[in-house]
Structure formats: structure tokens, C-alpha cells
Design an enzyme around this catalytic site. Sequence first.
Site, PDB file in Angstrom:
ATOM      1  N   TYR A   1      -7.503   0.506  -5.435  1.00 35.66           N
ATOM      2  CA  TYR A   1      -7.327   0.462  -3.983  1.00 35.66           C
ATOM      3  C   TYR A   1      -7.843   1.743  -3.341  1.00 35.66           C
ATOM      4  O   TYR A   1      -7.854   2.792  -3.962  1.00 35.66           O
ATOM      5  CB  TYR A   1      -5.844   0.307  -3.635  1.00 35.66           C
TER       6      TYR A   1
ATOM      7  N   LEU B   1      -1.237 -17.270   7.185  1.00 38.06           N
ATOM      8  CA  LEU B   1       0.079 -17.829   7.492  1.00 38.06           C
ATOM      9  C   LEU B   1       0.809 -17.071   8.600  1.00 38.06           C
ATOM     10  O   LEU B   1       1.972 -17.352   8.874  1.00 38.06           O
ATOM     11  CB  LEU B   1       0.928 -17.894   6.231  1.00 38.06           C
TER      12      LEU B   1
END
Length: 344
Positions: free
Chosen positions: A53, A240
Site C-alpha cells: 500500500y 454499496l
Amino acid sequence: MKYTKLPQSNIQVSKICLGSMTWGQQNTESEGHAQIEYALDQGVNFIDTAEMYSIPSRKETQGSTEKIIGSWFKKTGNRDKVVLATKVAGPNPSMSYIRPKLGFSKEALNEAVNKSLDRLQTDYIDLYQLHWPERNSNFFGQRGYKREKDDAWEDNFHEILVNLDELIKDGKIRKIGLSNETPYGVMRCVEESRKGLPAISTVQNPYSLLNRKDEIGLTEIYHREDIGLLPYSPLGMGTLSGKYLKGTPSNTRLELFPQYKRYSNNKAIEATEKYLQIAEKHGLSLTQMALAFIEKQAFVTSTIIGATTMDQLKENISSIHVDLSEEIINEIEAVQELIPNPAP
């Protein structure tokens, strides 16, 4: 906040885990620090990161997220308030800038752990996870396993656990986990652990209203072998939240990094629209309903949330207080039956 323990340990963790993969590209160091401090104020004590990351992983920013967490530890001296999870990268030819030979050999694991410890400015990692398997398998959005003719991989689960056991004995890591793993890989690790080697505590896999693939073969393993799921992408990379139903807003992950289309196919959008109708019918935001559904599952240890703004972070964390009625659950299950796992 609600708490549980990492399976097969006495390590207490919050039922919500703070994901960090945007820190270093979409979020600055100061914004990452602010997210940590807000989350801790709300009772979150669990942070997840990875050596690759921030996302998308590139040479210039690789390790930046661990460095941001490390600078917060140095600034505050609050390492003891955090259960820290990170991940070691498996083989990937496009990521040779992390290490020339990515994988889980003794040499690779020692190098990865030591570099992560340096970036994180700590002398131990609470949960160390294998980010994806060394072998060819169906992960990262692939529905089914397809054998490759040139698959020269040899079973090395025993060797990997021996290598991890040495790191545990050295005090550098406490517990171990898998990520992007299949039933085969999890059970092979379970078999080897019965020979006196470290047991798998958790599996970090995608799990959401758009991807319940783990229920097909893995959730029984989680139950019977005392392994916890750490769901990532619980909001399907923001799908979502409902924000992509009317186009792609500016400065969102999908606009900045259009290669991340895993949760944006037509069936996933259709299912999201139906889930939004359920949430609105019951006076909930889609985000909170989607997260509350995951947190309700008995096999889930802690849900990994990620946010680029404080408003998103606040809404995500507050989902821990949302209880879904049997009626809502039944309506969610009806959509799953109609459009099962549209975004694996």
C-alpha cells in the site's frame, strides 16, 4: 464499540477494523493521522495495512501507508493502543520493485517483516498475513479455478508455516493470517498447523452484499476450525454506498483509478439498486445496511472499512450500532437469491 478476540488468541479487537490503503495517495499523512485518532476515539483499536500500500501500488508510493502509521506511532507513543495487522506480498511480476523475488521463502519473509517493522516504527506486528497465494488460483474476482498447463507450483505450505513460526519465536509477529485465499489453501494450512506449527487466525477476503462467495465453501471452515473472516471491500469499493448509481462522481476511486471495475458490472449495479430500495424502505442508509449485514455474520471477526473523507469514516463506524430486523434480512436474502454474487 463492540469487541471480540482474534480467533485462537487473547488479542481483543474491535468489530470494526480501520483500513488504510488510501493513505499515501488519496489521503495525506495528516488525513491518515486524523482518521486514526477519530477511529480510536470511537473505540476502534484495530488497523490493517500492507507492504504494497498505498493503492494502486506503484514504486513511488509503495510502503507509504505503513510509513504514515509509523509516523503516528512515533508522534503519539500510542503503539500499545492499536492491534496492528499488515500483509506480505505474494509473487507478482509487476511488483518486482517491492522485492526481486516476491513470495514466502524464508529470505523473502525476513526481508518483508524487517522492512515493515522499520516503516511502522514498531518492534512487533500483531497479525501478519499472506496477501495472496504463491500458486495460481481463483482470487481477485475470478469465479472458478482453471488449471494452467504451465503451473509448476509445488506444495510448500509446511515450509511457509515453519518460516512464520520462526518469526513468531523471534517476537516479530504474534498471529498469522491469510488473504485472498480459497478453501483449498485454508485447509492445507490447517492440516500443517496440526503438526505443531502456528494456526491460522484469520482470512482476509472480499465479502459484501455483492460478493458472498465465501459462504459457498469457506464459512463452514471458519466455523469448524475457529478461523475468523476479516472482510475487505465491504462496500464493494464504494458501490454499496449508492454513489455510482447515477454516474461516477468526481474525485472518487473509480474516476481516479478506472481499472477497479470489479464491483461495477451491470448485475452488481442492478443488485445495488434493489438493496438501496430495501434500505430506503426501512429508513437506513445503504452504507449502514450493507455494513450492518456483514457485522451480523457469526464468522466475521472484524469488518475492514476504508474512507477517504471524515464523513464517510463517521458513517462507516456508526454502522456498528445498526441492528437489522428479520424482515430486512429476509429482503436482503431475496435479492441474493435473485442475483447471487454479482461481483466475486
